[in-house]
Every structure is written in structure tokens, then in C-alpha cells.
Design a protein around this motif. Sequence first.
Motif, short mmCIF file in Angstrom:
data_model
loop_
_atom_site.label_atom_id
_atom_site.label_comp_id
_atom_site.label_asym_id
_atom_site.label_seq_id
_atom_site.Cartn_x
_atom_site.Cartn_y
_atom_site.Cartn_z
N PHE A 95 1.01 -0.99 -0.04
CA PHE A 95 -0.04 0.10 -0.10
C PHE A 95 0.85 1.18 -0.02
CE2 PHE A 95 -3.98 -2.38 1.46
CZ PHE A 95 -4.58 -1.89 0.41
N ALA A 96 2.14 1.22 0.58
CA ALA A 96 3.08 2.36 0.72
C ALA A 96 3.50 2.70 -0.55
CB ALA A 96 4.24 2.03 1.63
N ALA A 97 3.96 1.50 -1.23
CA ALA A 97 4.27 1.73 -2.70
C ALA A 97 3.40 2.32 -3.61
CB ALA A 97 4.96 0.24 -3.54
N VAL A 128 -14.88 2.90 4.02
CA VAL A 128 -15.56 3.67 2.87
C VAL A 128 -14.10 4.25 2.02
CG1 VAL A 128 -16.60 5.83 2.19
CG2 VAL A 128 -17.56 4.63 4.37
N GLY A 129 -13.27 4.49 2.32
CA GLY A 129 -12.20 4.95 1.39
C GLY A 129 -11.60 3.66 0.80
N ILE A 130 -11.53 2.57 1.41
CA ILE A 130 -10.92 1.32 0.74
C ILE A 130 -12.11 0.98 -0.10
CG2 ILE A 130 -10.58 -0.89 0.96
CD1 ILE A 130 -9.39 -0.35 3.75
N LEU A 170 -6.97 6.63 -6.59
CA LEU A 170 -5.76 5.85 -6.39
C LEU A 170 -5.32 6.14 -4.85
CD1 LEU A 170 -3.98 6.18 -9.48
CD2 LEU A 170 -4.92 4.11 -8.56
N LEU A 171 -5.43 7.50 -4.65
CA LEU A 171 -4.87 8.01 -3.22
C LEU A 171 -5.60 7.73 -2.08
CD1 LEU A 171 -3.86 11.72 -4.58
CD2 LEU A 171 -2.33 10.05 -3.62
N VAL A 172 -7.02 7.66 -2.25
CA VAL A 172 -8.09 7.36 -1.09
C VAL A 172 -7.89 6.04 -1.00
CG1 VAL A 172 -10.63 7.04 -0.54
CG2 VAL A 172 -9.76 9.24 -1.90
N PHE A 206 -3.76 5.13 0.53
CA PHE A 206 -3.77 5.85 1.77
C PHE A 206 -4.71 4.98 2.75
CE2 PHE A 206 -1.48 9.02 -0.27
CZ PHE A 206 -0.27 9.30 0.59
N SER A 207 -6.02 4.78 2.49
CA SER A 207 -6.89 3.99 3.48
C SER A 207 -6.40 2.70 3.74
CB SER A 207 -8.29 4.01 2.86
OG SER A 207 -8.69 5.35 2.64
N GLY A 208 -5.87 1.98 2.76
CA GLY A 208 -5.31 0.84 3.02
C GLY A 208 -4.06 0.58 3.72
N LEU A 209 -3.32 1.83 3.61
CA LEU A 209 -1.79 1.82 4.40
C LEU A 209 -2.18 2.05 5.66
CD1 LEU A 209 1.23 2.22 4.57
CD2 LEU A 209 1.19 4.46 3.77
#
Length: 638
Positions: free
Chosen positions: A102-104, A166-168, A135-137, A140-143
Motif C-alpha cells: 500500500f505504501a508503494a 469507505v475509503g478502501i 488511487l490516493l483514497v 492511503f486508506s489501505g496503508l
Amino acid sequence: MWTSLIGPLLVIMIALAVVGTVKRIRLWQQGKPASFPIGRALAAIPRRYLVDLHDVVARDKAFANTHVATAGGFVASGILMVLVFVLGLDNTLTFALMSATFAAMAFGAVKVKKRRENPPANLSKGPWQRLPNSLLVFSFSGLMMSLLLLLGIGNVPIIVAALLIVGILLGLAELLFGMTWGGPMKHAFAGALHLGFHRRQERFGGGRSTGLKPINLDEQTLGVEKPSDFYWNQLLGFDACVQCGRCEKVCPAFAAGQPLNPKKLIQDMVVGMAGGETGNYAGSQYPGKSDEARCGAPDKPLFEGLLDAETVWSCTTCRACVEECPMMIEHVDAIVDMRRNLTLAKGETVGKGAEVLENLIATDNPNGLSPNSRANWSVDLKLNHLSEVGTTDVLLWAGDGAFDLAYQRTLRAVVTLLRHANIDFAILGNEELDSGDLARRLGDEATFQRLAIANVKTLNKYQFRSIVTPDPHAFHVLKNEYPDFGGSYDVFHHTEYLAKLVEQGDIKLKQAKSQSVTYHDPCYLGRYNGGYDAPRYLLSSMGLTVSEMERSGYRSRCCGGGGGAPVTDIPGEHRIADMRMDDARETGADMVAVACPQCAVMLEGVVMPRPEVKDVAVMLLDAVVENADAGQAKAVGE
């Protein structure tokens, strides 16, 4: 624990994506059948994605790294989410791996967002502007979720848990459904399958495949009239378009203001395949055309509303779009398929194209000259004819040089150079017919096949080791398209053959006078056949330093002379030849070296002042003329 909700929701989303996948596949299956070993095609995808596709993507190194981080991070994160939340493999290792992936992806998403803040004109906008946010949502939610799991923090405020879920899900919906139901991400799904089921399998693993494919002239529909007339894997290829606009940036017709944009054309093919209208397209239009929405359907003729015929007639068939496409889409094949229907079924060849085709049918040459005069150019040279000698080492294919005085300077120079090297060679004389290149690019497959079959029948009567020709168009057709009609030969472009003679010492050179030279790569020698080195080797062997144009090699700009463009003559804002000469002027060179008679004609047609234009063979003869006998030198003429 709040994360227990993710597994069931993930299963539901995957199920919906599968439904979308089936619907998308059915759209492709509207095309004509093309058989493939499915297992082998699917097995080939990973290597083709990681090697062949990324060889093209990597030409833009910054974006290539972004793509690896974003796409690789998404795929790896998705697999790990299934392992953790569906299969129950939740442990410190999987949490750590998920955090890393997720960070990558988040790193790549930031880069994508930055790229989209002020996108260049070639990038499509619209939904593509929304994609970086998704992609960002998601990333970053997953991270954040992964780090909470890794640190063992299970109890978080309900608002935080809700926002993360919700973000994921929102981000995953955009990405997952976009791939299968038809959104900006559909290129990821269609593109991967396109690599496996590509119509030109030879392109992968470092191969080259540029010859047009024959059609059955007994078919009910000749060429492509409507989207469903394409093969299903061609429709799949259109759906793989990522709308990056790399094709648009290199298209000579688009740059000249002619009504062609290869990216827009492919998107129109998608509308035709799926049905609907073009109003959702958010990229550059066809130059000179309005952005008014047009409608298409799988069984609706393409030129009844969706497309204008002059769009496909603007193409020079230079393959610059194909060379640059990261999804390896075959634009030129599609264009010629549509031209075939316009020419063969409807008789709607534009400009002087119809007249040229009539000449080819009546006289076997595009100018309508007497076929019995084809050997007149060589009368004073007293060349051997294969009909008289029966066998030879080299067959010199004259091509249009038989009738064109300017081209004959090159042809006669080649004759003198072959004699200087003591090469046993002969010509077909009046037995040689037009190679059929022009007829085929204008869509007249019937005339091309007649000429090809007749030429192959003639060639197969005789014995020779190789064919040499100064015309890259004839060279390409003889080498790559005649094998479909029983004619497989060792064919050399004259620069390639002469380079071998120079390297072997059969042609000895003196140093040419000091002058600045730039070299123009012909499309049918370069992009079509990889012939970049031999002309440059000959120039350097003469002691000349080549000042390369900004667009050279595989990115060379077309001269505007291919694909029948000079006879279809679609108007634009500029002449392609003028733009190419501007490229040459920017180098400051005094001379443009060429290796194609069509390129020479186009560039010599640019008004003065401009650099001198001269074929490499003529330049080479100048460097050996003191060593050749006077009679041979005189034979070349002025």
C-alpha cells in the motif's frame, strides 16, 4: 472487529467485477472469430507485460517508475487483501507485506496526482482526472488500515473505522469496476488480455511484425464496414487503449492539422463496439473537426455517422503510433481494414487514388505508362536480364525507378556500385510488375494480390541468391508480404547490401568532402524493418559526421509520402514534408541524406532555401568514382 466487514464486502465486489468481466468479453466477441490456444495465451501475459510492454513504457523513465509502483502496488495489495480478509491468513507477515505494498501504491498515486495537476494536451481528461484521487483514497486508506493491524490497534473510533472502510471500498470500486465494467481502468484488464491474444504474436520477445495480413476476397464483406467486422481480438485491442496520447504526439497527420488523431480513432472504435456516443471522450479531437457527439453501434456502418472517411485517408501508414503505443495497439491495421471496404466494396477511394488504381489495373504501374517501357531506363547500361541468363547472384528490383527520372539517379548509382564490386546481378526488365505496395495501402487488396501472385510466379521461374532494391516500400512488400503468396526470398535494401560490400572491402572509399549531413530515416526501412544502422554506417565510412535530427531512428518523422498520402491528398494546415525539412534545418546541416525515392521526392518538393537532398547511394558513388572506370561513372548521369 471492524475489519471483519471488509471480507464479505470484498467478496461481493469481486462477484460484481466477474459479472462485468463477462459483459466486457461479450462485447469483444461481437467481432469475427480468431482461434487461439487459451492456456498458452494466458501463460504468455506475465512476461509480455513485464518485458515487452514495459520496454515501451520505460521510454518515459519517470512515468515507468510511477506505473510500476502504482500498478504493482495495487495488484499486490489486492492479492494480500484477499489472503487476509477472505482466506483468513492474518498474521504479522501479511500485515507487514500489505503495509509495504500500500505504501508503494501511495507513492505512485502521489506521482500520478502531480502529473495530472497540469496535464499535457495529449493526455485525456474527464474521468482520468478523477482517477488519481481514487488511487490516493484507496492506497492511503489501505496503508492506514494495514499499519493499525500491524501494530495491533484494533479498537479505533467508529468514525475512523468507517472512513477507512469507505475509503478502501470507494477506491476499490473505481479500480475494480473500472477494469471490468468500462472505466478509466479498463485498460488494465483488456490490456493484459490483449498481450496474450494479440493479433501479431510475432511482435513479442524482440520480434518484428509489420506486414499487412491478407483478406479472403471471396468473403461477403470485404474489409471492415462496421465494428463487428473486426476480429474479436482487434476489438479487445481497442479496449486496451489507456488514452495516454503517445500516438497523438507522434502522428504526422495530426501534427499537420489533417483530420486524424489515432487516439481519438481508437476511442471511436470502442464507442462503435460498445454502442453509445462519443460525448464522454475528453481528449484532443480530429483537427479541423467539431467536438459534436456522434453515435455508433456494433452493426452500424462506421462511416454513417461515427467517422468521416477523410480521417482514415489521412494516415501515411508510418507506424509511428504503433511504435509508441505502450499497449501495443495496431492502429494501421485497423485503418487499412477500413480502407479496404471503402475501396473494394464502395469504390470510394479519395483524391487521385481511384485514377492510380485504374492505372495499376490497366498497365501494372501507377502512372499508366506502357509496361513495355519498364526496362527503357537501363538500355544504355546493357544490363543482364534474367530471362536471358536464367540465374544470377543478385536480382536488382527497379520498382518505380523504371519510370521516374529522379529515382533513376539512385538506381543507376546502385548499378555502378554493383559493377564496381564485381557483383553478378541482373534485372527482370519488362517482366517486373509493380510490387503492389501502393494498391494495398489504398485498400485495393484485389489488385495487390494479383500483382503479388504474378510477380511471385515470375520470380520463382529463376534462380538467384538475393533481391536488392533501393525502394523501402518494395523491399518491405517483397520481404514481409510476398511470403503469404508463395514467395520467400532473401531481400536487401540497397543500403544494407552496399554496407556489406563496403565492410568486406569490395567497395573502397575515399573521404568525402567535409560537409554537415543529417540523415532522414524512411518509415518503411526503419520502423517497419529495423533498418537504422546500414545507412549511417555508409555515411560514417565516407568520413561524414551525421547531425541527428531530434526525431530520428524509431522516432523519425514521416516524410508524408507513405500510405498513398500523396495521391489521396487530404488537406491540412501544413505539409508533412515541410515539417520534416524544418527538423533538418534545425540541425544546421547542408545536406539531407535519404535512402528512399519517395522520401527524396517529398523532401525535394520543399521550397528553397533548404538543405540539398541526396540518396546515400549517390553520395557513396561520389566517394568511389575515382576508382571506377569512366564509362561506369558516366552511366549514372547528372
